[in-house]
Design a protein around this motif. Structure first.
Motif, mmCIF file in Angstrom:
data_model
loop_
_atom_site.group_PDB
_atom_site.id
_atom_site.type_symbol
_atom_site.label_atom_id
_atom_site.label_comp_id
_atom_site.label_asym_id
_atom_site.label_seq_id
_atom_site.Cartn_x
_atom_site.Cartn_y
_atom_site.Cartn_z
ATOM 1 N N ALA A 1 0.835 -1.202 0.000
ATOM 2 C CA ALA A 1 0.000 0.000 0.000
ATOM 3 C C ALA A 1 0.873 1.257 0.000
ATOM 4 O O ALA A 1 0.642 2.189 -0.772
ATOM 5 N N MET A 2 1.902 1.263 0.834
ATOM 6 C CA MET A 2 2.783 2.433 0.895
ATOM 7 C C MET A 2 3.571 2.580 -0.395
ATOM 8 O O MET A 2 3.853 3.686 -0.843
ATOM 9 N N ASP A 3 3.894 1.443 -1.001
ATOM 10 C CA ASP A 3 4.587 1.463 -2.276
ATOM 11 C C ASP A 3 3.697 2.126 -3.329
ATOM 12 O O ASP A 3 4.188 2.760 -4.262
ATOM 13 N N LEU A 4 2.383 1.980 -3.164
ATOM 14 C CA LEU A 4 1.425 2.558 -4.112
ATOM 15 C C LEU A 4 0.918 3.901 -3.599
ATOM 16 O O LEU A 4 -0.241 4.246 -3.749
ATOM 17 N N PHE A 5 1.794 4.633 -2.948
ATOM 18 C CA PHE A 5 1.600 6.037 -2.593
ATOM 19 C C PHE A 5 0.579 6.277 -1.486
ATOM 20 O O PHE A 5 0.087 7.391 -1.329
ATOM 21 N N ALA A 6 0.220 5.240 -0.717
ATOM 22 C CA ALA A 6 -0.681 5.468 0.408
ATOM 23 C C ALA A 6 0.135 5.946 1.604
ATOM 24 O O ALA A 6 1.128 5.318 1.965
ATOM 25 N N THR A 7 -0.308 7.053 2.219
ATOM 26 C CA THR A 7 0.347 7.528 3.436
ATOM 27 C C THR A 7 0.058 6.513 4.547
ATOM 28 O O THR A 7 -0.819 5.668 4.389
ATOM 29 N N PRO A 8 0.781 6.595 5.671
ATOM 30 C CA PRO A 8 0.520 5.625 6.748
ATOM 31 C C PRO A 8 -0.955 5.604 7.156
ATOM 32 O O PRO A 8 -1.526 4.548 7.396
ATOM 33 N N ARG B 1 -7.360 1.942 4.505
ATOM 34 C CA ARG B 1 -7.706 1.295 3.230
ATOM 35 C C ARG B 1 -7.306 -0.184 3.207
ATOM 36 O O ARG B 1 -7.874 -0.960 2.462
#
Ligand code: ADP
Ligand code: MG
Lengths: 284, 373
Positions: A186-193, A199
């Motif tokens: 998820a973080m790799d796909l630009f999701a913030t913490p 999500r």
């Protein structure tokens, strides 16, 4: 050839008797299962049946005659309503608070390495492992030492405390079953913490969190020993039943008990129906 | 759309040799384990770069530091001109295909692929078109409504690829992406990955322990061993001119013979035989060295300028070639002879034989006693 032909019937007979033994064993198992179920369910059946009893005298122990009065008037006994309301309030607040705190603790324990993680893992088990009477009296000592007036607040604090352990254990089991890399993805796909949490993490552990919340609610409604020690003059439903039992056992207690049981059944069937609705799609 | 644009720039800049990723003296320590040890490397824009090495040599850790999942203990990482050391993953223009795929099990295939685009604020029709375009690129059109659990391993692998590529990142990181597939599917996906990389022109950094996979797919390979890069080069450079015994034996088979440097382009073996090697291969080395020859470069007859006498000890027919093991004065030597003629060759165990090979097919590595860790 002839030897072989003579020997043939023997194994068949053996086969038959073996099957008979197997069948008997099978039915024996069923019988034991039925007995065990009866053993488990009989007390509940008695509770339900006696909620329709019109007892002779103050104790609802012997069958008088059938009546619906108790159900028409479930709170028709002094202080019963207050006790039920207090139990529900404490259960709602403590399960919500314990679910939030416990979920966060479980996340920290599974996902992060920090100083004192091992100790926390161990300490979180203590409230589950130690006898309630010990927990209750220690809390009472604590409250008295700090001159905290006993009542709603102390009951709530105690319930949150023992509920947290159960929530942590339930949610942690759910978390451990998931790929650690999902959150990294998820973080790799630009999701913030924060976006990663609501999500990905939260949807994945939601069933565990819900189960933990319900468990906490049930434990809170049910608790007697710890509550008795820290409640002061306030009465939850279990305390009320215990107190009342010395002078009277009104059938309304059975009515409330049956209601709680029915609510649990409804929740259980809703859960089964929900899973059943999902699984055919999942298997397609 | 964006993919085509990037592939254009990728091709234009390829000539200028712009480094897309640069690692400067990067070290990563886990407690007392040094996973990556003082690694420096530059990866050219638009190239297919492989990190190759045995299990536990630090490939994944290197990749995770580029992706931002691990912080280097020392050193710096650059993407293009920007120093990204210390930036979290969501602030890096890099996407990853995880070894376990890490598809979100609660989201549909469509939403899995759309995840990155949504986080960057794309909505509505453009998003829908982009996702479908990408599902087509990985040959999975029409599966958008399914959940990851309903797909086969190969299909999940493609979704993981689509989910990363849809964002048109500057760099795509792949951690053993084909490891979980069976052999046939793996071969097929190798070609397909190569085709997709050609189409989109994005820099691929591909981690693998499979030398054949690295050789098939990569333009450049870095061979890693015990946290260090042993050698970096094109597949043929690494195969023809390995610089260490580790590289020589990790990429294909090779015969390594002990000896000492004995002047310009000459190595004297232990039994006194002088072997001629390319002057550049010796590269100023003195003292003990080892000479390497690939088994398929040796002839079972005189004729080349490097020669050894021996006796055939073993012979096994493999179909396309016959493998011989010959005992010589400096140890046993493996030879692969192509079966170009009809029928088996005439040599049998016990036969005396002259082995010969050309100096150009000879490479030199550091002496074997000093075998790396
Ligand atoms: N999170 C970690 N904690 C401790 N040691 C680790 C961790 N990750 C990797 N290592 C160690 O670092 C070394 C390199 O690991 P890795 O990069 O996964 O190797 P590879 O991907 O080449 O198999 C191994 O010795 C491994 O045990
Ligand atoms: Mg790895």
């Amino acid at each position: 050839m002839s030897i072989a032909a003579e020997q043939l019937p023997a194994p068949r007979r053996f086969d038959l008797s073996a099957r008979a033994v197997a069948a008997a064993r099978h039915h024996l198992l069923t019988l034991f299962a039925i007995l065990a179920l009866v053993y488990l369910l009989l007390p509940i059946a008695v509770v339900v049946a006696f909620s329709f009893n019109d007892p002779v005298g103050r104790f609802n122990f012997t069958w008088g005659s059938f009546t619906l009065d108790n159900w028409a008037n479930p709170f028709g006994f002094p202080d019963l309503r207050g006790a039920v309301v207090l139990s529900l309030e404490i259960a709602a607040l403590s399960s919500i608070a314990a679910t939030i705190l416990g979920t966060l603790i479980a996340l920290a324990l599974v996902r992060y390495h920090f100083r004192g993680r091992g100790a926390t893992n161990l300490l979180i088990f203590l409230p589950m492992a130690s006898p309630e009477i010990v927990m209750g009296s220690s809390l009472l000592t604590l409250f008295l030492n700090y001159s905290i007036p006993l009542g709603f607040a102390t009951i709530l604090i105690a319930h949150i405390m023992f509920n947290i352990s159960y929530v942590v254990v339930t949610v942690r089991a759910r978390l451990a079953g998931h790929d650690r890399h999902l959150e990294e993805a998820a973080m790799d796909l630009f999701a913030t913490p924060w976006a990663t949490f609501y999500r990905v993490t939260l949807p994945l552990i939601a069933p565990g969190v819900l189960a933990a919340g319900l468990l906490a609610f049930a434990l809170s409604v049910d608790d007697f020993v710890i509550t008795y020690l820290v409640s002061g003059s306030d009465q939850t439903f279990p305390l009320f039943v215990w107190g009342a039992a010395r002078v009277a056992v009104p059938p309304q207690i059975n009515v409330i008990g049956t209601m709680v049981f029915a609510a649990a059944l409804v929740l259980m069937f809703l859960n089964i129906a929900f899973q059943w609705r999902r699984s055919p799609k999942g298997a397609a | 759309m964006a993919v085509e644009e990037r592939s254009e720039t990728g091709r234009v800049t390829r000539g200028r040799e712009v480094a897309d990723i640069r690692l400067e003296r990067v070290t990563k320590r886990f407690d007392d384990v040094v996973a990556v040890d003082d690694v420096s490397l530059a990866i050219e824009r638009g190239s297919f770069f492989a990190l190759l090495g045995p299990s536990g040599c630090g490939k994944t850790t290197t990749l995770r530091m580029i992706g931002g999942f691990e912080e280097p203990t020392g050193g710096a990482i650059f993407l293009g001109d920007a120093d990204v050391t210390g930036l979290p993953p969501y602030k890096r223009d890099v996407n990853t295909v995880f070894q376990s795929y890490a598809l979100f099990p609660h989201l549909s295939i469509f939403e899995n692929v759309a995840f990155g685009l949504r986080r960057r604020g794309q909505r509505g029709d453009p998003l829908k078109r982009r996702v479908e375009e990408m599902l087509e690129l990985v040959a999975l059109p029409g599966l958008g409504k399914r959940k990851p659990g309903q797909l086969s391993g190969g299909q999940q692998q493609r979704v993981a690829l689509a989910r990363a590529l849809v964002n048109s990142p500057q760099v795509l990181l792949l951690d053993e992406p084909l490891g979980a597939l069976d052999l046939k599917l793996r071969k097929q996906m190798q070609l397909e990955l190569k085709r997709i990389q050609n189409d989109v022109g994005i820099t691929f950094v591909h981690v693998t322990h499979d030398q054949e996979e690295a050789m098939t797919m990569a333009d450049q390979i870095a061979v890693m061993n015990a946290g260090r890069i042993e050698q970096l080069g094109s597949p043929d450079e690494l195969y023809e001119r390995p610089r260490t015994a580790f590289v020589a034996s990790f990429l294909g088979a090779s015969n390594l013979l002990r000896g000492r440097a004995a002047g310009e382009g000459v190595v004297r073996l232990e039994d006194g035989t002088e072997v001629r090697v390319p002057a550049a291969a010796l590269a100023g080395r003195t003292g003990p060295v080892a000479v390497g020859i690939r088994p398929e470069k040796i002839r079972l007859a005189a004729g080349e300028s490097n020669m050894l006498e021996g006796v055939i000890a073993e012979r096994s027919y493999i179909g396309v070639s016959t493998q011989y093991i010959a005992q010589t004065g400096t140890g046993s030597i493996t030879v692969y002879a192509q079966n170009t003629d009809h029928g088996p060759s005439g040599l049998a165990a016990g036969d005396r034989v002259t082995l010969s090979w050309s100096p150009e097919s000879t490479f030199v590595v550091d002496a074997l006693e000093e075998e790396r860790r």
